[in-house]
Design a protein around this motif. Structure first.
Motif, PDB file in Angstrom:
ATOM      1  N   ALA A 107      -6.779  12.279 -43.011  1.00  9.82           N
ATOM      2  CA  ALA A 107      -7.468  11.367 -43.925  1.00  9.82           C
ATOM      3  C   ALA A 107      -6.926   9.955 -43.782  1.00  9.82           C
ATOM      4  N   ASP A 150     -11.747   9.594 -51.905  1.00  7.52           N
ATOM      5  CA  ASP A 150     -10.697  10.388 -51.272  1.00  7.52           C
ATOM      6  C   ASP A 150     -10.573  11.696 -52.046  1.00  7.52           C
ATOM      7  N   GLU A 151     -10.969  12.801 -51.394  1.00 10.12           N
ATOM      8  CA  GLU A 151     -11.084  14.085 -52.084  1.00 10.12           C
ATOM      9  C   GLU A 151     -10.164  15.150 -51.470  1.00 10.12           C
ATOM     10  N   VAL A 152      -9.014  14.730 -50.951  1.00  8.70           N
ATOM     11  CA  VAL A 152      -8.168  15.664 -50.202  1.00  8.70           C
ATOM     12  C   VAL A 152      -7.578  16.778 -51.075  1.00  8.70           C
ATOM     13  N   GLU A 161      -9.302  18.315 -53.552  1.00  9.75           N
ATOM     14  CA  GLU A 161     -10.429  18.851 -54.306  1.00  9.75           C
ATOM     15  C   GLU A 161     -10.285  20.326 -54.679  1.00  9.75           C
ATOM     16  N   SER A 178     -17.861  15.441 -56.462  1.00 15.72           N
ATOM     17  CA  SER A 178     -17.845  14.460 -55.384  1.00 15.72           C
ATOM     18  C   SER A 178     -18.648  13.227 -55.778  1.00 15.72           C
ATOM     19  N   THR A 218     -17.273   9.587 -48.098  1.00 12.16           N
ATOM     20  CA  THR A 218     -16.499  10.745 -48.535  1.00 12.16           C
ATOM     21  C   THR A 218     -15.422  11.040 -47.496  1.00 12.16           C
ATOM     22  N   ASN A 231     -11.995  13.452 -46.522  1.00 13.59           N
ATOM     23  CA  ASN A 231     -11.290  14.690 -46.812  1.00 13.59           C
ATOM     24  C   ASN A 231     -10.465  15.077 -45.586  1.00 13.59           C
ATOM     25  N   THR A 241      -5.573  21.297 -48.162  1.00 15.63           N
ATOM     26  CA  THR A 241      -6.339  22.507 -48.459  1.00 15.63           C
ATOM     27  C   THR A 241      -5.836  23.712 -47.678  1.00 15.63           C
TER      28      THR A 241
END
Length: 373
Positions: free
Chosen positions: A96, A196-198, A200, A210, A220, A222, A227
């Protein structure tokens, strides 16, 4: 060598306070400073990488990433995030971090304002500065969530707004209503949202939404790092409208060419394969969160319970902070994340329960020692 020999854009950038704490940790230190999962990468992902090596898939790939990975990402975004992207709207990156870098380089001109939460992840302001932009921190409310009305007041005339939820360093998850309000106001103001949805997948009772569900001018971002416990594999991605992807690809192809081929094949197995390890990690993080929060409250600390990620953001006096460090527990000062919360520290609970218990014992000793002084 005189500082003037170096480019002005790097002279004002500080090395990461998080990395300094990590690299300066003593041999017996318990490191609660680094946001790195302590789980092994799930076996089926490693097996896919080994298979790719044996099959000789070790050369350059197309700049944007192998087709099967971009297809898997597009399918994931539709399945999990209700976002409809064509694979051609996806760029696979070296984590990211690179995705954030190429977005800043592609979209930010000299003097452009780049908005982000303060406190916020250390890279945002630094990358904005390297792109020639002016980073501006937005205040949080008393619960450590973004103050939506205050953010709106600063939005007009900005170029980018970086939204991070679940958030580093606070561990807070923004509500659907807040995200919608921020994205819609940004759209009206001509501001691109970088989401920034790392983290999530690591939420504890409060759902993740989102940002791109509520507007088109959204990038978006990620990664597989958090994860799937793949931090060292350096594999991330961005998804965005066609024109944005084209601009970002220009930067990506010259600074990176392509993400590591082996990591890309591993990421296909991660994103399209068995998701049970993610659920298991999330449940373990929940247990660790409860353990450390209970332990800290028993010691007299008062703080907001984190709703996601794997951090506690703790109000703490400087003397006690220093004593905790001296006792061999590595934590990160709030000053590393901006200017608004110098009297805080970030603790990561991406550590074993045994290490968290040992850390709590040392923190208890620090509290007792500080109380005597």
């Amino acid at each position: 060598m005189a500082a003037e020999r170096f480019a002005e854009r790097v002279r004002g950038i500080e090395l990461s306070g998080i990395r300094r704490m990590f690299e300066g940790a003593g041999k017996d230190a318990i490191n609660l400073g680094l946001g790195q999962p302590d789980f092994p990468t799930p076996a089926h992902i490693g097996e896919a990488a080994i298979r790719a090596i044996h099959e000789g898939k070790t050369g350059y790939t197309v700049n944007a990433g192998i087709p099967e990975l971009r297809e898997a990402i597009a399918e994931k975004l539709l399945r999990e995030n209700a976002l409809r992207y064509d694979p051609s709207n996806v760029i696979v990156t070296a984590g990211a971090s690179e995705a954030l870098h190429i977005v800043m380089q592609a979209l930010v001109d000299q003097g452009d304002r780049v908005l982000m939460a303060d406190p916020g992840f250390v890279s945002y302001a630094a990358l904005a500065g390297l792109a020639g932009g002016r980073a501006e921190g937005l205040p949080l409310d008393a619960t450590l969530h973004i103050d939506v009305e205050a953010a709106k007041e600063r939005m007009d005339g900005a170029r980018l707004f970086v939204l991070n939820t679940p958030a580093n360093p606070t561990g807070m998850v923004e509500s659907e209503e807040s995200i919608r309000a921020l994205v819609e106001y940004a759209a009206d103001s001509g501001v691109t949202v970088v989401s920034d949805e790392v983290y999530e997948h690591f939420t504890y009772g409060k759902p993740h939404f989102s940002a791109a569900r509520f507007g088109e001018d959204v990038v978006t971002i990620n990664a597989t790092s958090k994860t799937y416990s793949m931090t060292g594999w350096r594999l991330g991605y961005l998804a965005a409208p066609e024109e944005t992807v084209e601009a970002c690809l220009k930067v990506h192809q010259y600074c990176q060419a392509c993400a590591t081929s082996i990591s890309q094949y591993a990421a296909v197995a991660a994103i399209a394969g068995d998701q049970a390890p993610v659920a298991a990690m999330r449940e373990e993080y929940r247990k660790r969160r409860d353990l450390i929060c209970t332990g800290l409250r028993d010691l007299g600390f008062s703080f907001a319970t984190p709703e996601g990620a794997f951090y506690v953001y703790l109000p703490i006096e400087e003397n006690l902070f220093n004593t905790i460090i001296q006792k061999g527990v590595i934590i990160v000062p709030g000053s590393a994340f901006g200017t608004r919360t110098p009297g805080y520290a970030r603790l990561s609970y991406a550590a074993s329960q045994a290490d968290l218990k040992r850390a709590l014992d040392r923190i208890a000793a620090a509290v007792e020692e500080s109380g005597k002084n």
